[in-house]
Design a protein around this motif. Structure first.
Motif, PDB file in Angstrom:
ATOM      1  N   ASP B 253      20.883 -12.452   8.037  1.00  0.00           N
ATOM      2  CA  ASP B 253      19.514 -12.052   7.752  1.00  0.00           C
ATOM      3  C   ASP B 253      19.412 -11.515   6.323  1.00  0.00           C
ATOM      4  N   MET B 254      19.500 -10.199   6.177  1.00  0.00           N
ATOM      5  CA  MET B 254      19.338  -9.612   4.842  1.00  0.00           C
ATOM      6  C   MET B 254      20.667  -9.670   4.109  1.00  0.00           C
ATOM      7  N   PHE B 255      20.690  -9.129   2.886  1.00  0.00           N
ATOM      8  CA  PHE B 255      21.982  -8.982   2.216  1.00  0.00           C
ATOM      9  C   PHE B 255      22.045  -7.590   1.600  1.00  0.00           C
ATOM     10  N   TYR B 256      23.199  -7.217   1.130  1.00  0.00           N
ATOM     11  CA  TYR B 256      23.456  -5.848   0.677  1.00  0.00           C
ATOM     12  C   TYR B 256      24.188  -5.888  -0.665  1.00  0.00           C
ATOM     13  N   VAL B 257      23.891  -4.907  -1.502  1.00  0.00           N
ATOM     14  CA  VAL B 257      24.447  -4.907  -2.852  1.00  0.00           C
ATOM     15  C   VAL B 257      25.068  -3.538  -3.153  1.00  0.00           C
ATOM     16  N   ALA B 258      26.190  -3.552  -3.853  1.00  0.00           N
ATOM     17  CA  ALA B 258      26.800  -2.300  -4.339  1.00  0.00           C
ATOM     18  C   ALA B 258      27.346  -2.556  -5.745  1.00  0.00           C
ATOM     19  N   PRO B 259      27.155  -1.685  -6.707  1.00  0.00           N
ATOM     20  CA  PRO B 259      26.427  -0.421  -6.585  1.00  0.00           C
ATOM     21  C   PRO B 259      24.925  -0.658  -6.443  1.00  0.00           C
ATOM     22  N   LYS B 260      24.197   0.427  -6.193  1.00  0.00           N
ATOM     23  CA  LYS B 260      22.746   0.377  -6.049  1.00  0.00           C
ATOM     24  C   LYS B 260      22.127  -0.124  -7.360  1.00  0.00           C
ATOM     25  N   LEU B 261      21.250  -1.102  -7.231  1.00  0.00           N
ATOM     26  CA  LEU B 261      20.675  -1.699  -8.444  1.00  0.00           C
ATOM     27  C   LEU B 261      19.293  -1.106  -8.754  1.00  0.00           C
ATOM     28  N   THR B 262      19.072  -0.819 -10.038  1.00  0.00           N
ATOM     29  CA  THR B 262      17.747  -0.411 -10.499  1.00  0.00           C
ATOM     30  C   THR B 262      17.380  -1.313 -11.665  1.00  0.00           C
ATOM     31  N   LEU B 263      16.084  -1.525 -11.809  1.00  0.00           N
ATOM     32  CA  LEU B 263      15.613  -2.439 -12.848  1.00  0.00           C
ATOM     33  C   LEU B 263      15.819  -1.813 -14.225  1.00  0.00           C
ATOM     34  N   ALA B 264      16.295  -2.631 -15.142  1.00  0.00           N
ATOM     35  CA  ALA B 264      16.535  -2.125 -16.498  1.00  0.00           C
ATOM     36  C   ALA B 264      15.205  -1.683 -17.122  1.00  0.00           C
ATOM     37  N   GLY B 265      15.252  -0.750 -18.002  1.00  0.00           N
ATOM     38  CA  GLY B 265      14.040  -0.281 -18.650  1.00  0.00           C
ATOM     39  C   GLY B 265      13.317   0.760 -17.831  1.00  0.00           C
ATOM     40  N   THR B 266      12.751   0.360 -16.669  1.00  0.00           N
ATOM     41  CA  THR B 266      11.968   1.305 -15.863  1.00  0.00           C
ATOM     42  C   THR B 266      12.850   2.188 -14.998  1.00  0.00           C
ATOM     43  N   GLY B 267      14.024   1.723 -14.649  1.00  0.00           N
ATOM     44  CA  GLY B 267      14.911   2.484 -13.768  1.00  0.00           C
ATOM     45  C   GLY B 267      14.436   2.503 -12.330  1.00  0.00           C
ATOM     46  N   GLN B 268      13.463   1.628 -12.004  1.00  0.00           N
ATOM     47  CA  GLN B 268      12.917   1.617 -10.639  1.00  0.00           C
ATOM     48  C   GLN B 268      13.764   0.757  -9.700  1.00  0.00           C
ATOM     49  N   VAL B 269      13.720   1.127  -8.423  1.00  0.00           N
ATOM     50  CA  VAL B 269      14.422   0.354  -7.394  1.00  0.00           C
ATOM     51  C   VAL B 269      13.559  -0.859  -7.048  1.00  0.00           C
ATOM     52  N   PRO B 270      14.133  -2.054  -6.961  1.00  0.00           N
ATOM     53  CA  PRO B 270      13.318  -3.217  -6.587  1.00  0.00           C
ATOM     54  C   PRO B 270      12.659  -3.023  -5.223  1.00  0.00           C
ATOM     55  N   LYS B 271      11.615  -3.774  -4.981  1.00  0.00           N
ATOM     56  CA  LYS B 271      10.838  -3.682  -3.748  1.00  0.00           C
ATOM     57  C   LYS B 271      11.712  -3.956  -2.522  1.00  0.00           C
ATOM     58  N   ALA B 272      11.492  -3.170  -1.473  1.00  0.00           N
ATOM     59  CA  ALA B 272      12.195  -3.334  -0.197  1.00  0.00           C
ATOM     60  C   ALA B 272      13.717  -3.256  -0.348  1.00  0.00           C
ATOM     61  N   CYS B 273      14.152  -2.330  -1.225  1.00  0.00           N
ATOM     62  CA  CYS B 273      15.588  -2.158  -1.435  1.00  0.00           C
ATOM     63  C   CYS B 273      15.988  -0.693  -1.354  1.00  0.00           C
ATOM     64  N   THR B 274      15.223   0.110  -0.612  1.00  0.00           N
ATOM     65  CA  THR B 274      15.465   1.543  -0.638  1.00  0.00           C
ATOM     66  C   THR B 274      16.428   2.020   0.448  1.00  0.00           C
ATOM     67  N   VAL B 275      16.674   1.165   1.445  1.00  0.00           N
ATOM     68  CA  VAL B 275      17.492   1.613   2.570  1.00  0.00           C
ATOM     69  C   VAL B 275      18.985   1.487   2.245  1.00  0.00           C
ATOM     70  N   GLU B 276      19.731   2.505   2.656  1.00  0.00           N
ATOM     71  CA  GLU B 276      21.189   2.459   2.467  1.00  0.00           C
ATOM     72  C   GLU B 276      21.862   1.969   3.736  1.00  0.00           C
ATOM     73  N   HIS B 277      22.983   1.286   3.569  1.00  0.00           N
ATOM     74  CA  HIS B 277      23.715   0.754   4.720  1.00  0.00           C
ATOM     75  C   HIS B 277      25.201   0.981   4.492  1.00  0.00           C
ATOM     76  N   ARG B 278      25.877   1.529   5.496  1.00  0.00           N
ATOM     77  CA  ARG B 278      27.316   1.764   5.365  1.00  0.00           C
ATOM     78  C   ARG B 278      28.094   0.650   6.047  1.00  0.00           C
ATOM     79  N   PHE B 279      29.026   0.080   5.324  1.00  0.00           N
ATOM     80  CA  PHE B 279      29.869  -0.966   5.901  1.00  0.00           C
ATOM     81  C   PHE B 279      31.183  -1.033   5.125  1.00  0.00           C
ATOM     82  N   GLY B 280      32.271  -1.133   5.856  1.00  0.00           N
ATOM     83  CA  GLY B 280      33.582  -1.288   5.228  1.00  0.00           C
ATOM     84  C   GLY B 280      33.926  -0.137   4.307  1.00  0.00           C
ATOM     85  N   GLY B 281      33.473   1.071   4.668  1.00  0.00           N
ATOM     86  CA  GLY B 281      33.813   2.248   3.879  1.00  0.00           C
ATOM     87  C   GLY B 281      33.024   2.368   2.583  1.00  0.00           C
TER      88      GLY B 281
END
Lengths: 98, 317
Positions: B253-281
């Motif tokens: 379904d969805m996918f996950y990214v590490a480290p947390k990404l923020t848009l360059a310049g504005t420093g904002q989190v992309p849309k629908a990317c605010t939830v954190e998920h723990r997996f594999g430590g």
């Protein structure tokens, strides 16, 4: 146990074991544990024609070294996992209660 | 003088060797050598405690009573102990307190002595065994079954999944019904949870990846995936794709990214990317991008990776 048959051992409605003769032709019986609480473990499902699908793949540690997937009764060999004399034909499932 | 000495020595040596050979033969035949002090024949028996530690004992009489075996092993009071003969084929046989047990002719006799008022019967493969305690460790079970290291011992549980017995497991033989165990050669492993088609795709396209499992979940981690130029505050990130049960017939379904990404310049989190998920430590940033079109049997990680690339390229605050 016929070469093209997978025997499902069930007890009290729980699928416990999937047993099949190695499709690599070495003659060994492969017993796959379906217990979800330990490793290694496999999951089995069947389609309308009782053709089994096993997940994940099966990798033999003996000299045979077979590595294959069973999907809808078809054996698919993984790269490097195909023996020199594989058996042919589709696999279907039969049940054995306990 | 020297010559005679040498002769005597060698004669003595030969005699000693003959004696040794005879006693070895006798031991093999089940006949026991003489007791040096009494000049009588002795009959040996190996008595194990409940940890299966064997000690050698000798009797002057070829026939001993169960109570004598228990006394020899230091079991007191005798009537609170049991003696169980371990037969050469691995089966067990109760020796009653006043039953006379013949120490001749079966090879080296082995007896188990333990404190108990009853014994618990169970089966390993086709052998009938018993144990003087309700609890038995996996280690002792394996020893009783004489399992080669490449075999696993399984407990058959009617109506439930069979359980693989490890050395440190403790099994209660007092549970209802005769306990049954089977030994199975350990020759099969799970292949990688990733279908070979996906493996071929990922390695063929130069992705560095890792298959990570946590509990029942399997995830593919694409390592150091380059991000679109200048779009994010990072130039590369790891991407996690969780494979659902039934993959590749069922879509991730969805996918996950590490480290947390923020848009360059504005420093904002992309849309629908605010939830954190723990997996594999690790902590991952969840990209809620749902999968509405999946063709079982056709689609695979190549489809998923393409979706990830598109999402990363199109992301907006």
């Amino acid at each position: 146990m016929k070469a093209d048959r997978l025997t499902l051992v069930e007890s009290g409605g729980i699928k416990k074991w999937a047993c099949l003769t190695c499709p690599g032709g070495c003659g060994e019986v492969i017993n796959l544990s379906l217990n979800p609480n330990q490793r290694p473990r496999w999951r089995i499902s069947e389609d309308f024609w009782l053709r089994p699908t096993i997940h994940p793949s099966v990798h033999q540690k003996n000299e045979c070294g077979c590595h294959f997937w069973i999907k809808n009764g078809q054996t698919t060999w993984c790269r490097g996992g195909r023996p020199s004399k594989p058996s042919k034909g589709e696999i279907d499932t039969c049940y054995r209660g306990k | 003088m020297k010559n005679i000495d040498a002769n005597l020595n060698s004669m003595f040596f030969i005699t000693l060797r003959v004696v040794q050979t005879i006693s070895l033969m006798m031991a093999k035949e089940g006949i026991q050598p003489m007791n040096k002090h009494t000049g009588k024949m002795t009959f040996r028996v190996r008595i194990a405690d409940e940890n299966l530690n064997f000690k050698d004992h000798a009797f002057d009489d070829p026939k001993v009573l169960g109570r004598q075996l228990i006394e020899a092993a230091g079991g007191h009071p005798v009537d609170e102990h049991v003696a169980i003969a371990i037969l050469p084929n691995g089966d067990f046989e109760d020796i009653r307190l006043d039953e006379s047990y013949d120490l001749r002719g079966r090879g080296v006799e082995k007896v188990l002595v333990a404190r108990s008022d009853r014994s618990f019967k169970f089966k390993i493969d086709d052998a009938d065994l018993e144990w003087p305690r309700a609890c038995i460790s996996g280690f002792v079970l394996r020893k009783l079954a004489k399992l080669p290291p490449n075999y696993n011992l399984w407990q058959e549980i009617p109506g439930q999944h069979d359980k693989k017995i490890t050395d440190t497991d403790v099994i209660n033989l007092a549970d209802a019904g005769v306990e049954r165990f089977v030994s199975l050669i350990d020759q099969t492993t799970e292949g990688d949870a990733l279908p070979s088609k996906d493996q071929t795709y990922l390695s063929g396209h130069g992705y560095e990846f890792e298959v990570v499992t946590e509990g029942v979940n399997t995830g593919i981690v694409l390592k150091g995936l380059p991000l679109p130029d200048g779009k994010y505050e990072h130039t590369a990130a790891d991407v996690l794709i969780l494979l659902p049960r039934g993959y590749p017939d069922c879509p991730p379904d969805m996918f996950y990214v590490a480290p947390k990404l923020t848009l360059a310049g504005t420093g904002q989190v992309p849309k629908a990317c605010t939830v954190e998920h723990r997996f594999g430590g690790r902590v991952w940033q969840r990209w809620s991008r749902h999968n509405n079109a999946w063709r079982p049997g056709i689609d695979g990680l190549q489809t998923m990776v393409a979706r990830v690339q598109t999402a990363l390229a199109e992301a907006q605050a």
